[in-house]
Design an enzyme around this catalytic site. Sequence first.
Site, PDB file in Angstrom:
ATOM      1  CE1 TYR A 105       0.733  -4.067   8.109  1.00 23.69           C
ATOM      2  CE2 TYR A 105      -0.549  -2.637   9.514  1.00 23.69           C
ATOM      3  CZ  TYR A 105      -0.475  -3.511   8.457  1.00 23.69           C
ATOM      4  OH  TYR A 105      -1.612  -3.826   7.758  1.00 23.69           O
ATOM      5  CG  HIS A 107      -2.007  -1.070   1.092  1.00 16.98           C
ATOM      6  ND1 HIS A 107      -3.239  -0.873   0.499  1.00 16.98           N
ATOM      7  CD2 HIS A 107      -1.989  -2.373   1.486  1.00 16.98           C
ATOM      8  CE1 HIS A 107      -3.941  -1.999   0.547  1.00 16.98           C
ATOM      9  NE2 HIS A 107      -3.211  -2.922   1.129  1.00 16.98           N
TER      10      HIS A 107
END
Length: 311
Positions: free
Chosen positions: A300, A31
């Site tokens: 992440y 993303h």
Amino acid sequence: MNDHSPTPLAVAAVDAIERVSGTYPGRRRVHARGLCYDGVFVPSGDAAPLTTAGHLQTTPVPVVVRFSNSNTNPTVPDGVRAGRGLAVRFLLADGGATDLVSVNIPVFFAASPEQFIELLGALEKDPATGVPDPARVGAYVGAHPTAGLGLQEATRMPIPVSYGTARYWGIHAFVWVDAQGGRHPVRYRWEPDAGLRELSAEEAEGQQPEYLAEELVRRLDDGPVGFTLRVQLGQDGDPTDDPTVPWPADRPEIVAGQLRVKSPVADQEYWAGQVFDPTRVTTGIDLSDDPVLAFRSQAYGVSYERRADGR
């Protein structure tokens, strides 16, 4: 994020993503291209008997929304068939925040972090052909049959007319906790108020490379872009630990509220540096026993450290 310490498994996962998709210094590992918008979430109150979470009662809360293209390469055109993301940060009255991260497929491709790394290995390009070996992907599905649904959904995901005309799923189960301590498994889905609209492959070829962002700006000129938050209520026996398996379609649902996306944020650079983390929950919401959900925060963290270092 809940845990910034890099685990070997998280490092291995991000390394595998880079081998499959390449590395783009300073960008998210997935993303990579996205923009953020200010908005408001107006809860319906229907969730209040099932959770004490502040943003799911009756008082509207401000939000920051990130729409994104799932590719690691930030220059991939919007007109290709790819994942899209809708991440929402709810800015709570007590000064805290909670995130709801969703994508445009209903289930994931792996039931565990180890399976995810195995899948990425299967998706590495064959040096002779420049594309993944279908036999390796088939072997992965053969070893993990429930993962086939997510991969199938990925091949037929629509090319949306707009970020505002796509459906987005939270893919993981969460647990709502009510005032009496009762626990209620749930899954989230955003339904676009404008309805589902998509482009054909031929129509998509004629679009500008970043047409989704450009279209959304024009759409916002006519007023807020809306989504309805629908919440599926799990029943005994519905799996909460496997994001590759959907719950039965006949499970009851409630409308938890309305999202209204209003305008681009004033500081895109600041929000580009933020991490929208599905494990950032608040009182009244617990994580389920889904190992992929817990793992996402660790991965992440690795991605964030690398892009913060300019890698």
